[in-house]
Enzyme design. Structure first.
Site, short mmCIF file in Angstrom:
data_model
loop_
_atom_site.label_atom_id
_atom_site.label_comp_id
_atom_site.label_asym_id
_atom_site.label_seq_id
_atom_site.Cartn_x
_atom_site.Cartn_y
_atom_site.Cartn_z
N ARG A 36 0.52 -1.05 -0.08
CA ARG A 36 0.25 -0.07 -0.02
C ARG A 36 0.81 1.17 0.21
O ARG A 36 0.36 2.38 0.22
CB ARG A 36 -0.94 -0.26 1.38
CG ARG A 36 -1.84 -1.27 0.66
CD ARG A 36 -3.37 -1.08 2.24
NE ARG A 36 -3.73 -2.15 2.20
CZ ARG A 36 -4.58 -2.88 1.06
NH1 ARG A 36 -4.76 -1.86 -0.50
NH2 ARG A 36 -5.17 -3.59 1.37
N HIS A 66 3.90 -10.38 -5.63
CA HIS A 66 2.88 -9.60 -6.18
C HIS A 66 3.34 -7.99 -5.73
O HIS A 66 3.49 -8.02 -4.66
CB HIS A 66 1.90 -10.14 -5.20
CG HIS A 66 0.14 -9.66 -5.10
ND1 HIS A 66 0.18 -8.34 -5.67
CD2 HIS A 66 -0.72 -10.70 -6.66
CE1 HIS A 66 -1.15 -8.24 -5.95
NE2 HIS A 66 -2.00 -9.99 -6.34
N TYR A 69 -0.75 -2.44 -4.76
CA TYR A 69 -2.23 -3.01 -5.21
C TYR A 69 -2.01 -1.37 -5.50
O TYR A 69 -3.38 -0.64 -6.65
CB TYR A 69 -3.02 -2.58 -4.29
CG TYR A 69 -3.06 -4.28 -3.28
CD1 TYR A 69 -3.60 -5.70 -4.26
CD2 TYR A 69 -2.72 -4.39 -2.29
CE1 TYR A 69 -2.59 -6.82 -3.56
CE2 TYR A 69 -2.76 -5.72 -1.36
CZ TYR A 69 -3.27 -6.17 -2.28
OH TYR A 69 -2.97 -7.93 -1.77
N HIS A 106 -2.30 -6.87 -11.21
CA HIS A 106 -3.19 -6.39 -11.24
C HIS A 106 -2.89 -5.10 -12.82
O HIS A 106 -1.96 -4.29 -11.78
CB HIS A 106 -4.42 -5.67 -10.36
CG HIS A 106 -4.56 -6.65 -9.36
ND1 HIS A 106 -5.07 -6.42 -8.73
CD2 HIS A 106 -4.31 -8.06 -8.36
CE1 HIS A 106 -5.45 -7.78 -7.01
NE2 HIS A 106 -4.83 -8.35 -7.94
N GLU A 143 -2.70 -10.71 -13.51
CA GLU A 143 -3.63 -11.61 -13.02
C GLU A 143 -5.47 -10.85 -13.67
O GLU A 143 -5.56 -10.52 -13.36
CB GLU A 143 -3.91 -11.29 -11.81
CG GLU A 143 -4.66 -11.64 -10.28
CD GLU A 143 -4.02 -11.82 -9.22
OE1 GLU A 143 -3.22 -11.49 -9.10
OE2 GLU A 143 -5.39 -11.87 -7.78
N ASP A 178 -7.03 -16.16 -10.99
CA ASP A 178 -7.82 -16.09 -9.28
C ASP A 178 -8.85 -16.80 -9.55
O ASP A 178 -9.25 -16.20 -9.85
CB ASP A 178 -7.52 -14.99 -8.98
CG ASP A 178 -7.99 -14.67 -7.35
OD1 ASP A 178 -8.53 -14.94 -7.60
OD2 ASP A 178 -6.86 -14.01 -6.17
N HIS A 181 -11.77 -14.96 -8.11
CA HIS A 181 -11.92 -13.79 -9.06
C HIS A 181 -12.68 -13.16 -9.99
O HIS A 181 -13.19 -13.33 -10.50
CB HIS A 181 -10.85 -12.29 -9.56
CG HIS A 181 -9.67 -12.02 -8.44
ND1 HIS A 181 -8.02 -11.56 -9.04
CD2 HIS A 181 -10.16 -11.92 -6.84
CE1 HIS A 181 -7.92 -11.35 -7.56
NE2 HIS A 181 -9.09 -11.18 -6.83
N HIS A 214 -3.89 -17.99 -8.37
CA HIS A 214 -4.36 -18.28 -7.05
C HIS A 214 -6.32 -18.80 -6.54
O HIS A 214 -6.68 -18.41 -7.09
CB HIS A 214 -4.42 -16.71 -7.11
CG HIS A 214 -3.31 -15.93 -7.19
ND1 HIS A 214 -3.51 -14.10 -7.42
CD2 HIS A 214 -1.72 -16.12 -7.25
CE1 HIS A 214 -2.32 -14.10 -6.96
NE2 HIS A 214 -1.24 -14.71 -6.89
N ASP A 227 -15.28 -9.45 -4.44
CA ASP A 227 -13.83 -10.24 -4.74
C ASP A 227 -13.44 -11.10 -2.49
O ASP A 227 -12.88 -9.66 -2.02
CB ASP A 227 -13.09 -9.59 -4.92
CG ASP A 227 -11.36 -9.91 -4.14
OD1 ASP A 227 -11.07 -11.19 -4.35
OD2 ASP A 227 -10.56 -9.15 -4.30
N HIS A 229 -12.47 -13.27 -0.37
CA HIS A 229 -11.41 -14.37 -0.86
C HIS A 229 -12.69 -15.25 0.83
O HIS A 229 -12.57 -15.22 1.10
CB HIS A 229 -10.06 -14.98 -0.28
CG HIS A 229 -9.41 -14.01 -1.34
ND1 HIS A 229 -7.70 -14.13 -1.25
CD2 HIS A 229 -10.36 -13.82 -2.30
CE1 HIS A 229 -7.93 -13.72 -2.72
NE2 HIS A 229 -8.60 -13.20 -3.51
N GLU A 259 -4.79 -16.88 -1.38
CA GLU A 259 -3.95 -16.38 -0.56
C GLU A 259 -5.68 -16.18 0.89
O GLU A 259 -6.29 -15.38 0.35
CB GLU A 259 -4.14 -14.64 -1.26
CG GLU A 259 -3.46 -15.36 -2.81
CD GLU A 259 -3.75 -14.41 -4.16
OE1 GLU A 259 -2.92 -13.44 -4.31
OE2 GLU A 259 -5.14 -14.50 -4.32
#
Ligand SMILES: [Zn+2]
Ligand SMILES: [Zn+2]
Length: 289
Positions: A36, A66, A69, A106, A143, A178, A181, A214, A227, A229, A259
């Site tokens: 972040r 990864h 974001y 992403h 992804e 993923d 997703h 993923h 989204d 998980h 994840e």
């Protein structure tokens, strides 16, 4: 298919390998820095070396990195777009130092002023990042997203559109699937034929097979664009759905990463072991779990 988890590195990179081993991981995913934040100090070469040594000693399979974001290669804001391709270049360099095989990112949001130009905008950003990074030993995987809000990259069509527009990065780029997703975006992965359709779609649209998975179950239903998980088997994909992950020969050898929300270490050890049971079952005379 090696099975592993996304592992936190707040306690150190080498220590993250020890944790991954304790959770039963055969491969692992990490962040190259705080996901972040835009900026972070470079990874100390000694830290990276200790990480690589620990991976070798543990016999750990491929490492995935990864990206943060914040990266938005589809942004209409030129300043944010510039920051994004530079940040992606930085992640690629971190991956190379860490000895990661794959960088998973992403792609970003739709280009607001002209949505039909989104794929080209993203592809240009990826090519710039690739040129800036000057790496050779990593693959860059785009992804798929849950098709929520204005995010781009809902599935094979959109990711394939970006891949086909790439120039310098094209030979080094592919896709990461993923499962949560895809399910949220509308592919009901509780059903076997849908797995086939989705994998067919990636091959047809992207020109490359899926190179990483993923594996996340989904708290909400297929096509709900949420989204969230869930633990393997506890969501709307379910054990039957994930059994299909191991049934399709096209994914042989592809790293599978969970994840998961929840507290460590139970969540990772438990979900890795659930996937291993499904993998073992698929190799036996009966694939029913
Ligand atoms: Zn992701
Ligand atoms: Zn993911």
């Amino acid at each position: 298919m090696p099975i592993g988890a996304h592992v936190g590195v707040a306690g150190g990179y080498a220590e993250a390998v020890d944790y991954a081993v304790s959770a039963g991981c055969e491969c692992m995913q990490v962040f190259g820095k705080s996901p972040r934040q835009w900026q972070a100090k470079p990874i100390d070469p000694a830290v990276a070396e200790a990480f690589r040594e620990r991976l070798t000693a543990a016999g750990m399979g491929p490492v995935l990195l990864h990206t943060a974001y914040l990266i938005n290669l589809g942004s209409s804001d030129d300043g944010l777009w510039e920051r994004s391709h530079r940040a992606l270049a930085d992640e690629l360099m971190r991956a190379e130092i860490l000895g990661a095989s794959f960088v998973v990112t992403h792609t970003g949001t739709r280009f607001k002023d002209a949505p039909e130009r989104t794929a080209a905008r993203i592809a240009e950003g990826v090519d710039r990042a690739w040129a800036e990074a000057g790496v050779t030993g990593v693959r860059l995987l785009l992804e798929n997203t849950a098709a929520a809000g204005s995010t781009f990259g809902d599935g094979p069509d959109e990711l394939g559109a970006v891949l086909h527009l790439l120039d310098g990065a094209r030979p080094y780029a592919g896709v990461c699937l993923d499962t949560c997703h895809a399910h949220a975006a509308g592919w009901d992965l509780a059903r076997g034929p849908v797995w086939q359709e989705l994998l067919d779609g990636f091959e047809r649209c992207c020109g490359t097979p899926v190179e990483a998975v993923h594996a996340n179950d989904c708290l909400f239903g297929a096509g709900m664009h949420k989204d969230r998980h869930a633990w393997i088997g506890d969501g709307t994909i379910g054990y039957e759905g994930f059994a299909h992950l191991f049934a399709d020969g096209r994914l042989d050898g592809v790293p599978v990463i969970i994840e998961m929300p929840g507290e460590v270490p139970v969540k990772d050890a438990e979900n890795v072991s659930r996937l291993k049971r499904l993998r073992d079952a698929s190799a036996g005379p009966s694939s029913h779990v």
